[in-house]
Design an enzyme around this catalytic site. Sequence first.
Site, PDB file in Angstrom:
ATOM      1  N   ASP A  66       5.312  50.816  54.124  1.00  0.00           N
ATOM      2  CA  ASP A  66       6.462  50.967  55.023  1.00  0.00           C
ATOM      3  C   ASP A  66       5.986  51.266  56.442  1.00  0.00           C
ATOM      4  OD1 ASP A  66       5.642  53.573  54.700  1.00  0.00           O
ATOM      5  OD2 ASP A  66       7.660  54.382  54.407  1.00  0.00           O
ATOM      6  N   SER A  67       4.659  51.365  56.621  1.00  0.00           N
ATOM      7  CA  SER A  67       4.100  51.414  57.976  1.00  0.00           C
ATOM      8  C   SER A  67       4.469  50.136  58.724  1.00  0.00           C
ATOM      9  CB  SER A  67       2.585  51.598  57.938  1.00  0.00           C
ATOM     10  OG  SER A  67       1.984  50.711  57.016  1.00  0.00           O
ATOM     11  N   ASP A 100       5.710  49.496  48.878  1.00  0.00           N
ATOM     12  CA  ASP A 100       6.144  50.836  49.265  1.00  0.00           C
ATOM     13  C   ASP A 100       7.669  50.920  49.183  1.00  0.00           C
ATOM     14  OD1 ASP A 100       4.981  53.216  49.983  1.00  0.00           O
ATOM     15  OD2 ASP A 100       4.606  52.647  52.069  1.00  0.00           O
ATOM     16  N   LYS A 148       4.994  52.204  45.284  1.00  0.00           N
ATOM     17  CA  LYS A 148       4.518  53.520  45.716  1.00  0.00           C
ATOM     18  C   LYS A 148       5.695  54.307  46.251  1.00  0.00           C
ATOM     19  CE  LYS A 148       2.052  54.245  49.668  1.00  0.00           C
ATOM     20  NZ  LYS A 148       2.924  55.212  50.385  1.00  0.00           N
ATOM     21  N   GLU A 158       6.666  58.316  48.094  1.00  0.00           N
ATOM     22  CA  GLU A 158       6.046  59.455  48.784  1.00  0.00           C
ATOM     23  C   GLU A 158       6.528  60.778  48.205  1.00  0.00           C
ATOM     24  OE1 GLU A 158       6.338  59.358  53.050  1.00  0.00           O
ATOM     25  OE2 GLU A 158       5.343  57.399  53.174  1.00  0.00           O
ATOM     26  N   GLU A 170      -3.269  61.576  51.876  1.00  0.00           N
ATOM     27  CA  GLU A 170      -3.282  61.235  53.305  1.00  0.00           C
ATOM     28  C   GLU A 170      -3.458  62.488  54.174  1.00  0.00           C
ATOM     29  OE1 GLU A 170      -0.257  58.546  54.718  1.00  0.00           O
ATOM     30  OE2 GLU A 170      -0.803  58.876  56.813  1.00  0.00           O
TER      31      GLU A 170
END
Length: 299
Positions: A63-64, A102, A132, A134, A202
Amino acid sequence: MSSRPPVQTPNDRIPPTDRLPTTLPQLIEKKRLGDPIVMVTAYDYPSARAAEAAGVDLVLVGDSAATTMLGYTGTTPVELDDMLVLARAVRRGMTTPLMVGDLPFGSYEVSDEQAISTALRMVKEAGCEAVKLEGGGEASVRRARAILGAGIPVMGHVGLTPQTSTALGGWKAQGRTAAKAARIADEALALQQAGCFAIVFEAIPSAVTEELMALMEIPVIGIGAGPATDGQVLVFHDLLGIRDGLGPRFVKRYANIQQEMNEGVSAYAEDVRSRRYPAPEHTYSIDPAELAELRSSLA
Ligand code: KIV
């Protein structure tokens, strides 16, 4: 009846490779052997082609993309539909790296049903092989369990979790006190216990990562978490310099593509303005007799 487009699988534009697609057992084996796992983000056809050519193990449609591709200042605005468009393009560009999608902010937090439905769309509509999410708090772990229950492999993500960076005090390293590092350990263990196949650490101090690695049975992929992890991930645009500024401290830059793009487009603009482009070699010809006929028909 659904109006959603079908998944378009990689096609014959992709040259054949001897490599077989990455599997989940292979990642466990790499961890066991101490063979570093390579992950990179990709968001479109060319970045997927680069990941395939480099033979990376895992590709994350991160999602970056919100910042790298769409120009937002953070990751929260990106929509599931945006992610699906990007992930489909990545799918068309590669066959061997395991493709992880993501889950964007707001697409899995509301309920287990929402999380499962989002993960299913990433798999069915974009061809992702895993997703993925978070965070390692109670709600994220519950969502991970729900998605795993639907048969979709889940990658966890602890430490700096950009979707909730405001709550974490900003884009900065996490786990820099004993209590905060212990909380990251609890979250990582909870995600491991839930059945995640791998986890991203991270922006965590290297020494904290080293302590946590002793507890981790699943592959750990680090980004700004030091050398002790089982693998590393970097954002495609950061490592290739497709951005303004250097980016976070942990980024190693391998190219300066933004500068090359700027220079290339400037040179083209200059050529057009000075009439150096197009030159004869960039033009098409016509048989002189045909041209003569055209002229008389236009006269
Ligand atoms: O979205 C992303 O690029 C990520 C990586 C930084 C792990 O989550």
